[in-house]
Scaffold this motif. Structure first.
Motif, short mmCIF file in Angstrom:
data_model
loop_
_atom_site.label_atom_id
_atom_site.label_comp_id
_atom_site.label_asym_id
_atom_site.label_seq_id
_atom_site.Cartn_x
_atom_site.Cartn_y
_atom_site.Cartn_z
N SER A 149 69.60 18.92 32.82
CA SER A 149 68.78 17.95 32.07
C SER A 149 69.57 16.70 31.74
N LEU A 150 70.82 16.89 31.34
CA LEU A 150 71.65 15.72 31.01
C LEU A 150 71.93 14.88 32.25
N LYS A 151 72.21 15.52 33.37
CA LYS A 151 72.46 14.79 34.61
C LYS A 151 71.21 14.01 35.05
N GLN A 152 70.07 14.65 34.90
CA GLN A 152 68.81 13.98 35.26
C GLN A 152 68.60 12.76 34.38
N ARG A 153 68.91 12.90 33.10
CA ARG A 153 68.75 11.78 32.17
C ARG A 153 69.71 10.64 32.52
N THR A 154 70.93 10.97 32.95
CA THR A 154 71.87 9.91 33.33
C THR A 154 71.33 9.12 34.52
#
Length: 84
Positions: free
Chosen positions: A14-19
């Motif tokens: 999720s964090l990578k997608q948000r980045t």
């Protein structure tokens, strides 16, 4: 502060997608998410749930007292079956 943090796979994804979506560095996205999650925020106010009662009554021919009598009879019957 520099630290090592082990993230669950779904959180890391999720964090990578948000980045990728925001075009921000991973470090900033993690800090923003932590800051948002840790900040005391007032409870989000939802609109009051209101119920508007409608006028109602028994249909013609239905005796409300008869329903109470039926309930009493069923209770007596249940009691006698359990006692007997």
């Amino acid at each position: 502060m520099r630290t090592t943090l082990t993230l669950d796979d779904d959180i890391a994804d999720s964090l990578k997608q948000r980045t990728r979506l925001l075009g921000l560095p991973f470090k900033q996205v993690v800090n923003d998410a932590l800051r948002q999650g840790l900040s005391p925020s007032p409870a989000k106010s939802k609109p009051a749930f209101r119920i508007t009662p409608l006028p109602g009554s028994f249909r013609p021919g239905v005796d409300p007292l008869g329903l109470n009598r039926l309930n009493d009879e069923l209770a007596v019957q249940e009691f006698t079956e359990q006692s007997g």
